[in-house]
Enzyme design. Structure first.
Site, mmCIF file in Angstrom:
data_model
loop_
_atom_site.group_PDB
_atom_site.id
_atom_site.type_symbol
_atom_site.label_atom_id
_atom_site.label_comp_id
_atom_site.label_asym_id
_atom_site.label_seq_id
_atom_site.Cartn_x
_atom_site.Cartn_y
_atom_site.Cartn_z
ATOM 1 N N HIS B 70 11.724 36.478 13.296
ATOM 2 C CA HIS B 70 11.672 35.794 14.594
ATOM 3 C C HIS B 70 11.304 34.344 14.317
ATOM 4 O O HIS B 70 10.183 34.039 13.911
ATOM 5 C CB HIS B 70 10.643 36.453 15.525
ATOM 6 C CG HIS B 70 11.116 37.759 16.083
ATOM 7 N ND1 HIS B 70 10.263 38.775 16.448
ATOM 8 C CD2 HIS B 70 12.369 38.204 16.351
ATOM 9 C CE1 HIS B 70 10.974 39.804 16.908
ATOM 10 N NE2 HIS B 70 12.249 39.470 16.861
ATOM 11 N N SER B 71 12.262 33.471 14.568
ATOM 12 C CA SER B 71 12.157 32.127 14.014
ATOM 13 C C SER B 71 10.986 31.312 14.529
ATOM 14 O O SER B 71 10.448 30.475 13.825
ATOM 15 C CB SER B 71 13.463 31.380 14.261
ATOM 16 O OG SER B 71 13.898 31.524 15.588
ATOM 17 N N ARG B 72 10.569 31.548 15.772
ATOM 18 C CA ARG B 72 9.507 30.697 16.305
ATOM 19 C C ARG B 72 8.120 31.068 15.799
ATOM 20 O O ARG B 72 7.151 30.365 16.061
ATOM 21 C CB ARG B 72 9.518 30.748 17.828
ATOM 22 C CG ARG B 72 9.173 32.101 18.438
ATOM 23 C CD ARG B 72 9.341 32.048 19.941
ATOM 24 N NE ARG B 72 9.073 33.315 20.606
ATOM 25 C CZ ARG B 72 9.190 33.491 21.929
ATOM 26 N NH1 ARG B 72 9.582 32.486 22.685
ATOM 27 N NH2 ARG B 72 8.937 34.656 22.475
ATOM 28 N N GLU B 73 8.041 32.151 15.045
ATOM 29 C CA GLU B 73 6.741 32.603 14.535
ATOM 30 C C GLU B 73 6.434 31.866 13.229
ATOM 31 O O GLU B 73 6.396 32.447 12.144
ATOM 32 C CB GLU B 73 6.771 34.132 14.393
ATOM 33 C CG GLU B 73 6.969 34.800 15.755
ATOM 34 C CD GLU B 73 7.335 36.278 15.711
ATOM 35 O OE1 GLU B 73 7.283 36.898 14.632
ATOM 36 O OE2 GLU B 73 7.691 36.831 16.781
ATOM 37 N N ARG B 128 13.767 32.453 19.275
ATOM 38 C CA ARG B 128 13.306 33.660 18.573
ATOM 39 C C ARG B 128 14.453 34.405 17.881
ATOM 40 O O ARG B 128 14.267 35.011 16.832
ATOM 41 C CB ARG B 128 12.653 34.558 19.627
ATOM 42 C CG ARG B 128 12.537 36.031 19.335
ATOM 43 C CD ARG B 128 12.083 36.747 20.610
ATOM 44 N NE ARG B 128 12.214 38.195 20.533
ATOM 45 C CZ ARG B 128 11.201 39.024 20.284
ATOM 46 N NH1 ARG B 128 10.008 38.552 20.044
ATOM 47 N NH2 ARG B 128 11.391 40.325 20.272
ATOM 48 N N ASN B 145 15.126 42.097 15.448
ATOM 49 C CA ASN B 145 14.226 43.249 15.309
ATOM 50 C C ASN B 145 14.551 44.329 16.343
ATOM 51 O O ASN B 145 13.726 45.199 16.629
ATOM 52 C CB ASN B 145 12.762 42.815 15.427
ATOM 53 C CG ASN B 145 11.807 43.872 14.883
ATOM 54 O OD1 ASN B 145 12.156 44.607 13.942
ATOM 55 N ND2 ASN B 145 10.621 43.970 15.466
ATOM 56 N N ARG B 146 15.744 44.264 16.900
ATOM 57 C CA ARG B 146 16.254 45.341 17.760
ATOM 58 C C ARG B 146 17.665 45.736 17.321
ATOM 59 O O ARG B 146 18.317 46.495 18.005
ATOM 60 C CB ARG B 146 16.311 44.889 19.227
ATOM 61 C CG ARG B 146 14.981 44.503 19.859
ATOM 62 C CD ARG B 146 14.088 45.714 20.077
ATOM 63 N NE ARG B 146 12.887 45.377 20.848
ATOM 64 C CZ ARG B 146 11.811 44.777 20.340
ATOM 65 N NH1 ARG B 146 11.769 44.461 19.049
ATOM 66 N NH2 ARG B 146 10.771 44.507 21.109
ATOM 67 N N HIS B 197 5.465 39.562 11.232
ATOM 68 C CA HIS B 197 5.647 38.856 12.509
ATOM 69 C C HIS B 197 4.319 38.203 12.912
ATOM 70 O O HIS B 197 3.294 38.405 12.293
ATOM 71 C CB HIS B 197 6.045 39.852 13.607
ATOM 72 C CG HIS B 197 7.390 40.469 13.425
ATOM 73 N ND1 HIS B 197 8.441 40.222 14.263
ATOM 74 C CD2 HIS B 197 7.864 41.330 12.488
ATOM 75 C CE1 HIS B 197 9.507 40.896 13.865
ATOM 76 N NE2 HIS B 197 9.185 41.583 12.790
ATOM 77 N N SER B 198 4.365 37.473 14.015
ATOM 78 C CA SER B 198 3.144 37.043 14.681
ATOM 79 C C SER B 198 3.440 37.107 16.185
ATOM 80 O O SER B 198 4.603 37.071 16.573
ATOM 81 C CB SER B 198 2.751 35.627 14.254
ATOM 82 O OG SER B 198 3.628 34.670 14.813
ATOM 83 N N TYR B 199 2.478 37.139 17.060
ATOM 84 C CA TYR B 199 1.063 37.118 16.825
ATOM 85 C C TYR B 199 0.453 38.161 17.766
ATOM 86 O O TYR B 199 0.776 38.169 18.930
ATOM 87 C CB TYR B 199 0.476 35.725 17.172
ATOM 88 C CG TYR B 199 0.595 35.384 18.647
ATOM 89 C CD1 TYR B 199 1.767 34.855 19.172
ATOM 90 C CD2 TYR B 199 -0.441 35.651 19.559
ATOM 91 C CE1 TYR B 199 1.896 34.564 20.535
ATOM 92 C CE2 TYR B 199 -0.316 35.368 20.914
ATOM 93 C CZ TYR B 199 0.856 34.825 21.387
ATOM 94 O OH TYR B 199 0.998 34.552 22.731
ATOM 95 N N TYR B 249 4.424 49.310 22.332
ATOM 96 C CA TYR B 249 5.314 49.883 23.339
ATOM 97 C C TYR B 249 6.559 50.400 22.631
ATOM 98 O O TYR B 249 6.766 50.141 21.441
ATOM 99 C CB TYR B 249 5.709 48.850 24.403
ATOM 100 C CG TYR B 249 5.951 47.458 23.874
ATOM 101 C CD1 TYR B 249 6.990 47.178 23.000
ATOM 102 C CD2 TYR B 249 5.105 46.407 24.240
ATOM 103 C CE1 TYR B 249 7.189 45.906 22.530
ATOM 104 C CE2 TYR B 249 5.304 45.130 23.761
ATOM 105 C CZ TYR B 249 6.353 44.880 22.906
ATOM 106 O OH TYR B 249 6.545 43.618 22.414
ATOM 107 N N GLU B 271 1.646 42.003 12.673
ATOM 108 C CA GLU B 271 1.604 40.940 13.684
ATOM 109 C C GLU B 271 0.406 40.086 13.310
ATOM 110 O O GLU B 271 -0.732 40.512 13.485
ATOM 111 C CB GLU B 271 1.422 41.527 15.095
ATOM 112 C CG GLU B 271 2.617 42.264 15.642
ATOM 113 C CD GLU B 271 3.676 41.322 16.202
ATOM 114 O OE1 GLU B 271 3.415 40.112 16.297
ATOM 115 O OE2 GLU B 271 4.764 41.802 16.530
#
Lengths: 93, 310
Positions: B70-73, B128, B145-146, B197-199, B249, B271
């Site tokens: 996820h690029s923005r992480e 993302r 990631n889906r 991943h984060s966060y 979830y 995370e």
């Protein structure tokens, strides 16, 4: 470059399952264009959501009308991003 | 620009090209241990670089680590860079890591979604997903990631291309995902798969798409508990841990569900911290603390894997 002037990140703290469900409903409010940074999980865990400037009032009104507590995690996202960019530029220099 | 990886500033965020340069420098400085494998190309044609840390042998049992799907992480790519340097500096001095690398290889993909990462630096810091256009929609990108073939398209993923959790038109439709799939299958000897991943400070194991309990759940749970205990020993950062579906979830099409179903027992997703606040724009001064504490947890999982090869 896309800017995020006036976008806020709200930290929402649902206090029970009913409030949790109401926050979950927000995910389907497409017109608000909410961006869930930290999604809905359980009552003990807060939810972080980026709210565009144009939906700030509606989102806050919704939360307040349901008596759901929230705080402002980021007051103005663009200010934070500008600071981040400046820090990168400065370190690079 | 730094001339070597010793002068690389790990305490700030870097552009894609700077990370690519870092990888090349690390390989040049450690030719006997580090090599760069290009496992594929992103949608926009960028190389999908994987650093291979190996002290010899052929097709050794191996550990996979990826950051930045996820690029923005951003803290994840930054931590991945720090991990890479940590591996080469600790080999020969840290007995646990040395033992691992004397038997196993480590593969590290620092920028798993390079198109997205480039886009976060140049156009939209909050991006993302991947950057592949979606047929029939003006919205771009798939949540990588889906996009895995594990309950693909089920609950916990969106069929709306404009959603941040859009699963894509088909499993493995994204080259960033398919390249890892092909690599995992062709390698055939991965024993641990750690996706970062984060966060929200969690260490998770399968499953996310089903409530079915993973057959190794007891062991995965115990290892996770030790990992987060060691992580917390540095700065007191508190993590939650458990299966994805019970801890956060339902999420279908997730990375580690697929890797676990491929037989990679030690499949975990992290995370990273939000201690330091500001979520995806974690202040740069939090990079090294984040990487350091995460490394302790990674070492627990890697060491357990090494001592329990199957």
């Amino acid at each position: 470059k896309e800017t995020f002037d006036g976008h806020q990140v709200l930290r929402i703290a649902p206090r029970d399952e009913a409030q949790l469900a109401l926050v979950k409903d927000m995910e389907d409010m497409m017109e608000f264009e909410l961006d869930f940074w930290k999604g809905v999980t359980e009552v003990a865990t807060h939810v972080d959501v980026r709210v565009p400037f144009h939906s700030l009032q509606s989102t806050k009104t919704y939360l307040e009308s349901q008596d759901i507590k929230y705080s402002i995690m980021i007051e103005d996202l663009q200010v934070m991003l500008d600071e981040e960019q400046e820090e990168m530029d400065s370190a690079a220099r | 620009e730094p001339r070597n990886t010793d002068s690389f500033d790990f305490s700030r965020y870097h552009t894609l090209n700077e990370i690519y340069s870092f990888q090349d420098m690390l390989v040049a400085e450690n030719p006997k241990m580090v090599s760069k494998i290009v496992i594929g190309r992103s949608y926009e044609g960028r190389p999908l670089n994987v650093l291979k840390f190996s002290t010899g042998g052929t097709n050794r049992p191996a550990i996979w680590i990826d950051t930045g799907i996820h690029s923005r992480e951003w803290v994840t790519q930054a931590s991945g860079t720090w991990f890479a340097k940590k591996i080469v500096t600790d080999y020969g001095s840290d007995p646990a890591l040395t033992a691992i690398l004397d038997t196993m290889d480590i593969f590290l993909e620092i920028v798993t979604n390079p198109d997205g990462y480039y886009y976060t630096h140049n156009t939209n810091r909050m991006w993302r997903k991947t950057r592949k256009p979606n047929s029939g929609s003006s919205c771009v990108g798939v949540d990588p990631n889906r996009n895995w073939d594990a309950g693909f398209g089920g609950a916990g993923a969106s069929s709306n291309p404009c959603s941040e959790t859009y699963h894509g038109p088909s499993a493995h439709s994204e080259s960033e995902v398919k390249s890892i799939v092909d690599f995992v299958k062709s390698h055939g000897n991965l024993k641990a798969f750690l996706s970062i991943h984060s966060y929200s400070q969690m260490l998770l194991y399968p499953y996310g798409y089903t409530r079915t309990v993973a057959k190794d759940q007891a062991e995965l749970h115990a290892v996770a508990e030790k990992a987060i205990t060691d992580l917390a020993s540095l700065y007191g950062t508190r993590y939650r841990y458990g299966s994805i579906i019970t801890t956060i979830y339902q999420a279908s099409g997730g990375t580690i569900d697929w890797t676990y179903n491929q037989g990679i027992k030690y499949s975990y997703t992290f995370e990273l911290r939000d201690t330091g606040r500001y979520g995806f724009i974690l202040p740069a001064n939090q990079i090294i603390p984040t990487a350091k504490e995460t490394w302790l947890a990674l070492m627990v999982i890697m060491d357990h894997t090494y001592k329990n090869l199957y």
